[in-house]
Design an enzyme around this catalytic site. Structure first.
Site, PDB file in Angstrom:
ATOM      1  NE  ARG A   1      -2.366  -1.191   3.637  1.00 15.44           N
ATOM      2  CZ  ARG A   1      -1.918  -0.353   4.532  1.00 15.44           C
ATOM      3  NH1 ARG A   1      -1.996   0.950   4.338  1.00 15.44           N
ATOM      4  NH2 ARG A   1      -1.379  -0.773   5.651  1.00 15.44           N
TER       5      ARG A   1
ATOM      6  CE1 TYR B   1       0.621  -6.091  -2.071  1.00 21.06           C
ATOM      7  CE2 TYR B   1      -0.578  -4.147  -1.343  1.00 21.06           C
ATOM      8  CZ  TYR B   1      -0.032  -5.379  -1.078  1.00 21.06           C
ATOM      9  OH  TYR B   1      -0.156  -5.920   0.176  1.00 21.06           O
TER      10      TYR B   1
ATOM     11  CE  LYS C   1      -5.993  -3.285   5.053  1.00 23.92           C
ATOM     12  NZ  LYS C   1      -6.257  -3.712   6.435  1.00 23.92           N
TER      13      LYS C   1
ATOM     14  CG  HIS D   1      -7.330  -2.309  10.586  1.00 22.74           C
ATOM     15  ND1 HIS D   1      -6.049  -1.810  10.658  1.00 22.74           N
ATOM     16  CD2 HIS D   1      -7.244  -3.414   9.815  1.00 22.74           C
ATOM     17  CE1 HIS D   1      -5.233  -2.571   9.956  1.00 22.74           C
ATOM     18  NE2 HIS D   1      -5.936  -3.552   9.449  1.00 22.74           N
TER      19      HIS D   1
ATOM     20  CB  SER E   1       0.590  -3.894   9.931  1.00 24.29           C
ATOM     21  OG  SER E   1       1.355  -2.727   9.977  1.00 24.29           O
TER      22      SER E   1
ATOM     23  CB  CYS F   1       0.296  -6.548  16.386  1.00 25.84           C
ATOM     24  SG  CYS F   1       1.179  -5.018  16.698  1.00 25.84           S
TER      25      CYS F   1
ATOM     26  CG  ASP G   1      -7.580  -6.639   7.497  1.00 19.78           C
ATOM     27  OD1 ASP G   1      -6.792  -6.264   8.387  1.00 19.78           O
ATOM     28  OD2 ASP G   1      -7.660  -6.076   6.397  1.00 19.78           O
TER      29      ASP G   1
ATOM     30  NE  ARG H   1      -0.045  -8.452   2.261  1.00 23.18           N
ATOM     31  CZ  ARG H   1      -0.719  -7.800   3.221  1.00 23.18           C
ATOM     32  NH1 ARG H   1      -1.873  -8.242   3.658  1.00 23.18           N
ATOM     33  NH2 ARG H   1      -0.199  -6.718   3.760  1.00 23.18           N
TER      34      ARG H   1
END
Ligand code: OXD
Ligand code: MN
Length: 583
Positions: free
Chosen positions: A69, A197, A206, A226, A248, A250, A277, A369
C-alpha cells in the site's frame, strides 16, 4: 446484466473516459472465472501451480516498484481539508477529479474493462453494502472473486438503486510517480491508477470497507473498524465473540485463527474465526453491539506463516488460492521465509530470478500475500455468513510495546475504553526499516484507514457508546513485553488464549481484578502447563509509573494535532490518568 439506469449512466461515462476495446460483465459463475484464469495464464499475468499439491492455486508477481500500500499516494478528497483531518492526505475534489480525468483518459485502450458487482457482507444482509469495481486487470477480478461476494446475485440485489460505491481501477503504466489511490467519501467514489498491488486495487478492502465505510458509519451511526472477529467456545459449548484491533505486524491473523494450548483443547475450548481484518459493527435490536466481517476471503501476509505460527492459515491456502510475490519451488509449489522445514535448495524468487539459500536477497517479498477463501479455513465460524453478524462481548485493542503496556488490562468504562483505543501505539521492531523502538501512535489501528477527521472519529466512538444499551467491555493487550535482556516475556501465539479467557470471564463478572492507574489488571492469569516464572508473570501484570509518565507526555503531544476537534472526554481521560500517576 442490469437495467439499472444509474449504473448504466455511470458505466457509460467511465467507458467514454477510459476507452476500453471491450467491456465484460462479471457474472460470478465458475465457468466465467475459469475462462479468465486460462486467459490470465496464457498472457503470463498468473501462473498455474502444481495441481496435485496445490489444486486451483496460482502465482502472480507484481512489478518490483508496486509491492505494498502507498500511504503517501492515498487521498481522502472531502469538500474541505478540515473534514479529512490531519492524518490524511487531502486534495480539493475538483482539482483531483481533473488530475485523475487526465490519467484515466484512454487508460484502457487496447484492453478489456471488467465490470465487477460486489457485496461487502453477505448479499442482502442489513449490514451489507454494494460496490461496482471497473478494472482492466483479470488479477483484480480473480482476487475480488475470493475477497468479496461478486456477480449477478449482487447486481440483482441492487435492483434500481443508486446506492453503490463507484470504484474505478486502471493499471496503466504502474508508474509510481503517478500512482493515486483516491477516495471521495461524499460521492461514494474510489479511483485507483498505476498500481496492480492488492491493497491498492482490490477496492472492496481497505478503500471501501474501511475508508469509505468509516465515513458512512459516521453518517449512519455504525462503525467500520480494522478489527478481527473471533468466537471463543467454552466446554459448555457457549460461544462468546471478541473484536480486536492491532496495528500491522502484531499477529492479527494468528490471533483470529488461534489454536488453544493442549490442556484447554482437551477441556473442549475452541476458537472460531469470523474475520481476520475488518469488522462492521452495529447496535442490534437487543441492545448489544453486533459485528459482521464484510470480506469473504483472507489477504494475508505469507512470510512467517507456518504450521507452528498459524496452521489454520496455512491449511486455508492449500487450494483455490492466489499467491502474490512468494517464491516458486521447482515442483510448482510455493515457499516463503518462515515456512516449516528447510529452505529449498533452489527456487525462483518473487522477482522471477534464480534463488538459492546462498542468495543474499529474500526469496519471497516480506509483504508477499495469499488470497484465500475464508470458508476453507478449518476453524471458520458457523456464523461467518450470518446476515445479522455476531454479538460482541469484548473489544480488544493492542500494540507492540516493549515496556509500557502490561499483558492485559480492562478499561474502566466505555469512555475510558475509547481513550485506550485512541492512545494505541506500536514500537518499530528490528524487522522493520528505520530505528528500533520508535513509538508510532495508531488510534484503533485506523490511522491509514479512517476516511475523515480522527477527532470526529473519536467523537463518533464516544457517541456510539451512548447508543449501545449493553456495550462490550473494552480491553488492551500487549503480547510483546521485553525483559531486561530484550527477550519476549510472554510466549504468545496459542497461549494468548489464556488472556482471552480472562477477558471473557471479566465480561461475565467471574474473574478478579485489581484497580490500578491505567485500568483493571488481572490478579491472576491461568498458567497451567506453562513454564513461566511467577516473578515474570508479576512483571507482566504490573506497570512502571515512570514509563507511564513518559507515555502520557507522548499521548498529549500526539493529540495536539487534532486541535479543537479532540473531544473533551478524551482530554479529560488523559488528565485523569496523569493526575493518578502523579498522586
Ligand atoms: C493489511 C494491512 O494488509 O493492515 O491488512 O496493511
Ligand atoms: Mn489490515
Amino acid at each position: 446484466m442490469t437495467n439499472n439506469k444509474i449504473v448504466k449512466a455511470w458505466l457509460d461515462e467511465q467507458i467514454a473516459l477510459t476507452k476500453p476495446d471491450s467491456v465484460v460483465w462479471i457474472d460470478g459463475t465458475e465457468a466465467q472465472l475459469e475462462a479468465l484464469r486460462a486467459e490470465s495464464c496464457a498472457s503470463g499475468e498468473i501462473m498455474k501451480l502444481n495441481e496435485e499439491k496445490l489444486p486451483g492455486c496460482y502465482l502472480h508477481r507484481t512489478a518490483v516498484n508496486d509491492v505494498a500500500r502507498v500511504e503517501d499516494r492515498t487521498f481522502i478528497c472531502t469538500s474541505t481539508k478540515e473534514e479529512a483531518g490531519p492524518t490524511n492526505n487531502w486534495e480539493d475534489p475538483k482539482v483531483m477529479y481533473d488530475k485523475l480525468g487526465k490519467l484515466f483518459d484512454g487508460s484502457m485502450k487496447g484492453r478489456t474493462m471488467y465490470v465487477i458487482p460486489f457485496s461487502m457482507g453477505p448479499v442482502g444482509s442489513p449490514f451489507s453494502k454494494i460496490g461496482i469495481e471497473l478494472s482492466d486487470s483479470i488479477y483484480v477480478v480473480l482476487n475480488m472473486a475470493i475477497m468479496t461476494r461478486i456477480g449477478k446475485a449482487v447486481i440483482d440485489q441492487l435492483g434500481d438503486s443508486g446506492d453503490f460505491v463507484k470504484c474505478l481501477h486502471a493499471r496503466k503504466d504502474i508508474d509510481a510517480q503517478n500512482r493515486y489511490i483516491v477516495h471521495f467519501p461524499q460521492d461514494n467514489t474510489i479511483m485507483s491508477v498505476n498500481s496492480g498491488y492488492g491493497g491498492n486495487v482490490l477496492l472492496g478492502k481497505k478503500c471501501f470497507a474501511l475508508r469509505i465505510a468509516s465515513y458512512m458509519g459516521w453518517k449512519e451511526g455504525w462503525l467500520a473498524e480494522h478489527m478481527l472477529i473471533l468466537g471463543l467456545e467454552n466446554p459448555k459449548g457457549e460461544v462468546k465473540y471478541i473484536a480486536a484491533a492491532f496495528p500491522s505486524a502484531c499477529g492479527k491473523t494468528n490471533l483470529a485463527m488461534l489454536i488453544p494450548p493442549e490442556y484447554l483443547k482437551e477441556q473442549g475450548y475452541k476458537v472460531w474465526t469470523v474475520g481476520d481484518d475488518i469488522a462492521w459493527l452495529r447496535v442490534g435490536p437487543d441492545g448489544r453491539l453486533w459485528a459482521v466481517n464484510p470480506e469473504a476471503g483472507f489477504f494475508g501476509v505469507a512470510p512467517g506463516t507456518s504450521n507452528k505460527t498459524n496452521a489454520n492459515a496455512l491449511a486455508t491456502t492449500m487450494s483455490n488460492t492466489i499467491f502474490t510475490n512468494v517464491a516458486l519451488r521447482d515442483d510448482g509449489t510455493v515457499w516463503w521465509e518462515g515456512m516449516d522445514g528447510d529452505a529449498p535448495g533452489h527456487a525462483i524468487d518473487w522477482k522471477g530470478n534464480e534463488w538459492t539459500p546462498a542468495s543474499k536477497d529474500k526469496a519471497a517479498h516480506p509483504n508477499s500475500r495469499f488470497t484465500a477463501p475464508a470458508k476453507q479455513c478449518p476453524c471458520i465460524s458457523s456464523e461467518f455468513e450470518a446476515p445479522q453478524g455476531v454479538p460482541i462481548s469484548a473489544i480488544v485493542f493492542g500494540g507492540r510495546r516493549a515496556k509500557a503496556a502490561p499483558l492485559v488490562f480492562q478499561s474502566f468504562d466505555w469512555q475510558h475504553g475509547v481513550f485506550v483505543g485512541a492512545t494505541m501505539a506500536s514500537e518499530t521492531t528490528a524487522a522493520a526499516i528505520g530505528e528500533v523502538g520508535v513509538v508510532r501512535r495508531d488510534p484503533m489501528a485506523m490511522i491509514p484507514f479512517c476516511g475523515y477527521h480522527m477527532g470526529d472519529y473519536f467523537a463518533h466512538w464516544l457517541a456510539m457508546g451512548k447508543n449501545i444499551p449493553n456495550p462490550p467491555q473494552i480491553f488492551h493487550v500487549n503480547w510483546f513485553r521485553l525483559d531486561e535482556n530484550g527477550k519476549f516475556m510472554w510466549p504468545g501465539f496459542g497461549d494468548n488464549m489464556r488472556v482471552l479467557n480472562w477477558i471473557l470471564d471479566r465480561c461475565d463478572g467471574k474473574a478478579d481484578a485489581k484497580e490500578c492507574e491505567i485500568g483493571y489488571m488481572p490478579t491472576q492469569i491461568d498458567t497451567t502447563d506453562l513454564d513461566i516464572d511467577p516473578a515474570v508473570m508479576a512483571n507482566l501484570l504490573s506497570i512502571d509509573k515512570n514509563v507511564w509518565k513518559e507515555e502520557v507526555k507522548g499521548q498529549r503531544e500526539f493529540f495536539e494535532m487534532f486541535g479543537d476537534k479532540l473531544p473533551a472526554a478524551i482530554k479529560e481521560e488523559l488528565d485523569k490518568l496523569e493526575a493518578k500517576l502523579n498522586a
